[in-house]
Design a protein around this motif. Structure first.
Motif, mmCIF file in Angstrom:
data_model
loop_
_atom_site.group_PDB
_atom_site.id
_atom_site.type_symbol
_atom_site.label_atom_id
_atom_site.label_comp_id
_atom_site.label_asym_id
_atom_site.label_seq_id
_atom_site.Cartn_x
_atom_site.Cartn_y
_atom_site.Cartn_z
ATOM 1 N N ARG A 414 0.681 -1.271 0.059
ATOM 2 C CA ARG A 414 0.081 -0.013 0.043
ATOM 3 C C ARG A 414 0.717 1.399 0.114
ATOM 4 O O ARG A 414 0.348 2.275 -0.307
ATOM 5 N N PHE A 417 0.550 3.721 -3.151
ATOM 6 C CA PHE A 417 -0.722 4.406 -2.979
ATOM 7 C C PHE A 417 -0.703 5.651 -1.795
ATOM 8 O O PHE A 417 -1.150 6.745 -2.046
ATOM 9 N N GLN A 418 -0.126 5.306 -0.912
ATOM 10 C CA GLN A 418 -0.008 6.489 0.225
ATOM 11 C C GLN A 418 0.807 7.724 -0.262
ATOM 12 O O GLN A 418 0.780 8.823 -0.119
ATOM 13 N N SER A 469 -6.062 4.251 -1.695
ATOM 14 C CA SER A 469 -5.497 4.111 -0.514
ATOM 15 C C SER A 469 -6.443 3.434 0.658
ATOM 16 O O SER A 469 -6.190 2.553 1.470
ATOM 17 N N LYS A 536 2.988 5.469 7.546
ATOM 18 C CA LYS A 536 2.489 6.634 7.057
ATOM 19 C C LYS A 536 3.646 7.919 7.489
ATOM 20 O O LYS A 536 3.942 8.802 6.863
#
Length: 853
Positions: A414, A417-418, A469, A536
């Motif tokens: 992922r 996408f972040q 996301s 993140k």
């Protein structure tokens, strides 16, 4: 006749002998997988046949992971074939059943069919959205294969199964299961990374900015990033804060011990109430409640230890945030003018905000969430092996390991996408800030709707990436739930079985297992959230670390001293400079400005006039030659002392969004109010300031937009007067003003320049006729020099510029004669060579000096 199931077992009987029969499991699993792949795989191939286009072979790079992916897809049918041969023809009591034929038939169809789909996705592209991974069909296929292998764990107590490892057949079956399990897990993980897929249609923006980064792990150089943060975490100069750090870690260790004893005392209480003789152990209850008071909820969020640790950590957290923000701000101010001219202010602010906000979260998650959770898991595995048996430790370890691996792998998938969402967010904010900062230009051209449409498009791009996301987050949550519930089911069944059928385990042991495992699962459920938050935060910090790694282009030399200004003489000696290697702006420029004298620099746009001022301030270092002040090379002195000795009145005066007093006082921070007023009087703006309602406390607005051009210019002059520099630079100081305002300001400028070394950069030649020397630049070289009268007599470049401005003035004068309203209205215009001009009130033919704009 071949039987479908052993011993004519009916498919209606699913659960017997404490497990699910291999016949039922293989039939349902392989039937579901084969049917899914046949239906949806065929639909995908039809789509590729009709609409796909072949990808340029030059865009398809070599990939060892893709080759390994193909190898795994070939290995699985081989394993199925070997298993069929061993169970049907080799082992004792071998016999071929119908479900075995179904399994091998589906395997020999499904795996080659998936290879066909994999090759299609690598070499062909559907005309829909940019390729960002494998199609849904292959991802679901690999997921189902991995899920089927995990379902096998519900047969841990199946009496006809191979988990008991009694016979050679059981051991061979177990070994093949391990190979199948690892193979399907690798297929699933590699499928998420999609190493063979080429992003052939990604936009140039993504290709240029993030194509090389989006598939990289968020935790690349993680230790280097953490090492950058650690000095800010440990307060070197504050012993009290250091003591707080030590206490916080001691409380953290105490929490791990408490987590172990809470379920143990819960077991003791249950056993005291269920095992004869029943006993009222109020002391155990008191101990249990005391430990729960210290522990708090399942995550320890309400316990005394956690609350005390959080309270002590507040000052440490503030210290860390403060030091990093100050260091980043200091670093940004130390960067060169070249970097600041190329930056996007809105994007830099977003990077700073997200980067600094992520620091505290990152430290809290790693130190007080992830690390304690992993330690608790290791303690639990050791405890279950010693207190129960190795099966319990194995179940806990396997569940936790699968959970952590799945979380990490899917979260890493992922990451791209972040990153794309952050990029789109940066672009959205940069677009809005840039549009609002230039609102005057927007209104001049009536482009409000265009700006709104562009902003809407930026939001749509961000929301598109945000959707991707979020949807991948939902996939991760579902997978985590399956793994956790599977482990809880297997452990609970085993524990309940041993309580019922085995001696030595009590109801309290079941309560111990259930309460302890749930106590582990609560923070483990948060592990995904913590890991995603850490991931993140690392993504958010990447741009901040990029800012911190920006090299300072102009540095003080080692051992550089203060500039000793005696008289303020300036010497340019054979200076050459270019903003890039392809084009030089200055070529072998040499001139001297004697102390206390005034030298003017003129020339067409692009000749290098403003570059001379930037080099004198040492915003850039010269490529060759040298610049000296009073015989001291400016490269050998500290930049702060050099800039302290120079005052500038720029062409475009930009003020801080603060009061008039603040902006004047900025010339000498901390100057008394009497000096501020004296500087304002010298700049001929004091009386004007007194007419404002708030006088010197009047807010000037962003970039000083509440003041007129002349007022802003006078504030800049007052600021320079207050600074009291030895050298003064006037960079087109009156070019943006009308004639009358210019005449009023000239007297203020004369006060600034009195008895000071002065360099004037000007287009309006009438403002520099008094200069001791005029230097004419053209294409980066000095073509003429001398006083005004001498240059006119040479009839060269300067004389041509003078004549051109006279002609422009005559045209402007004639225009005012035929236009009645012209005596009160300024009309911007331009000369043939691009020099802006302004029509002025006609006063007859007596104009002798050009005042073109």
């Amino acid at each position: 006749m071949i039987q479908f199931c052993p011993n004519d077992t009916s498919m209606d009987v699913i659960w017997f002998n404490h497990g699910v029969s291999q016949c039922f499991m293989d039939t349902v699993a392989m039937g579901t997988i084969g049917g899914f792949l046949l239906l949806f795989g065929t639909l995908q191939l039809i789509m590729y046949r009709r609409y796909a286009t072949e990808i340029n072979p030059l865009q398809i790079g070599k990939s060892r992971m893709y080759s390994f992916q193909l190898f795994l897809l070939v290995l699985l049918p081989l394993l199925t074939t070997v298993r069929f041969v061993l169970e049907g023809f080799v082992f004792d009591g071998a016999q071929v059943y119908g479900f075995m034929i179904l399994s091998i038939a589906v395997a020999l169809f499904a795996y080659p069919y998936s290879i066909v789909l994999l090759v299609k996705e690598r070499y062909y592209q559907l005309p829909s959205v940019p390729t960002r991974g494998h199609g849904l069909v292959l991802l679901v296929f690999w997921t189902l294969l991995f899920v089927v292998q995990n379902i096998a764990f519900i047969n841990l107590n199946y009496r006809d199964g191979w988990f008991r490892l009694v016979t050679l057949k059981d051991k061979v079956e177990f070994g093949m299961f391990v190979v199948r399990y690892v193979t399907t897990m690798l297929l699933f993980v590699i499928g998420l990374k999609a190493p063979g897929i080429t992003s052939a249609q990604l936009s140039d923006e993504y290709q240029n900015l993030h194509q090389t980064q989006e598939n990289q792990s968020t935790f690349r150089n993680a230790w280097s990033k953490m090492r950058t943060l650690l000095p800010f975490l440990w307060p070197k100069k504050d012993v009290l804060l250091q003591f707080r750090v030590i206490i916080c870690f001691m409380l953290l260790i105490g929490g791990r011990v408490i987590n172990l004893y809470v379920p143990i005392y819960n077991k003791k209480i249950v056993d005291s109430l269920t095992v004869r003789p029943v006993d009222f152990r109020w002391d155990w209850i008191l101990m249990y409640v005391g430990f729960k008071f210290l522990q708090g909820g399942g995550t320890g969020s309400m316990g005394l230890l956690n609350n005390l640790r959080s309270f002590l950590w507040i000052r440490i957290q503030q210290y860390t945030t403060r030091e990093i923000e100050v260091e980043l701000f200091r670093h940004l101010h130390s960067l060169s003018l070249r970097w600041h001219l190329n930056r996007k202010t809105g994007e830099v602010l977003r990077v700073m905000d997200r980067g600094t906000d992520s620091i505290n979260n990152l430290l809290n998650y790693i130190l007080f969430s992830i690390t304690p959770t992993i330690v608790d898991i290791l303690i639990a595995v050791v405890f279950f092996i010693t207190a129960f048996n190795w099966w319990f430790g194995f179940i806990v370890f396997l569940t936790m390991t699968l959970y952590i691996i799945a979380t990490i792998m899917v979260t890493e998938w992922r990451t791209k996408f972040q990153r794309r969402m952050n990029l789109a967010d940066n672009q959205q904010k940069a677009r809005s800030v840039d549009s609002l900062l230039n609102f005057e230009t927007v209104k001049y051209y009536g482009a409000e709707q265009y700006e709104v449409d562009c902003y809407r498009e930026a939001i749509l791009k961000f929301q598109d990436e945000e959707w991707r996301s979020i949807i991948t987050l939902n996939i991760l949550n579902t997978m985590q739930n399956i793994i956790v519930c599977g482990g809880l089911l297997a452990g609970s069944l085993l524990c309940a079985y041993l309580v019922v059928y085995e001696d030595g385990l009590t109801v309290g042991d079941y309560v111990l297992f259930a309460s302890y495992i749930i106590q582990l699962y609560v923070p483990l459920n948060w592990f995904g959230t913590f890991y995603r938050a850490i991931q993140k935060n690392f993504v958010d910090m990447e741009n901040m670390f990029d800012l911190m790694r920006e090299d300072q282009e102009v540095l003080d030399a080692p051992g550089a001293g203060e500039l000793a200004v005696v008289r303020g003489a300036i010497d340019f000696n054979d200076v050459s400079f270019g903003y890039n290697i392809e084009r030089f702006v200055l070529r072998n420029v040499s001139f001297t400005v004697p102390a206390g004298r005034t030298v003017a620099i003129v020339g067409p746009s692009g000749a290098g006039k403003s570059t001379i001022m930037r080099l004198l301030f040492r915003f850039y270092d010269v490529d060759s030659g040298s610049i000296s002040v009073d015989g001291q090379n400016i490269k050998t002195v500290r930049q702060a002392s050099l800039r302290q000795a120079i005052g500038v009145v720029p062409q475009d005066t930009v003020l801080f969004n603060n009061t008039i007093k603040y902006n004047i006082q900025y010339g000498r921070v901390g100057a008394p109010e009497a000096d501020v007023i004296m500087a304002a009087r010298s700049a001929d703006i004091h009386e004007r300031i007194l007419t404002f309602p708030d006088k010197y406390e009047t807010q000037v607005g962003e970039r000083g937009l509440r003041l007129s051009g002349g007022e802003k210019q006078r504030v800049a002059i007052a600021r320079t007067i207050l600074k009291g520099p030895s050298i003064v630079l006037l960079d087109e100081a009156t070019s943006a003003l009308d004639t009358q305002t210019e005449r009023n300001i000239q007297s203020a400028l004369a006060k600034v320049c009195a008895n000071r070394t002065t360099v004037i950069i000007a287009h309006r030649l009438s403002t520099i006729i008094h200069a001791d020397e005029i230097i004419v630049l053209k294409e980066g070289s000095i073509v003429e020099r001398g006083r005004h009268e001498v240059l006119l007599e040479q009839n060269g470049v300067y004389a041509a510029m003078w004549q051109q401005q006279l002609e422009n003035l005559e045209i402007a004068a004639n225009a005012t004669d035929v236009t009645p309203a012209a005596n009160t209205t300024e009309v911007p215009n331009a000369t043939p060579n691009g020099t802006p001009k302004k029509t002025t009130p006609s006063t007859g033919p007596a104009h002798r000096h050009p005042h073109n704009h």
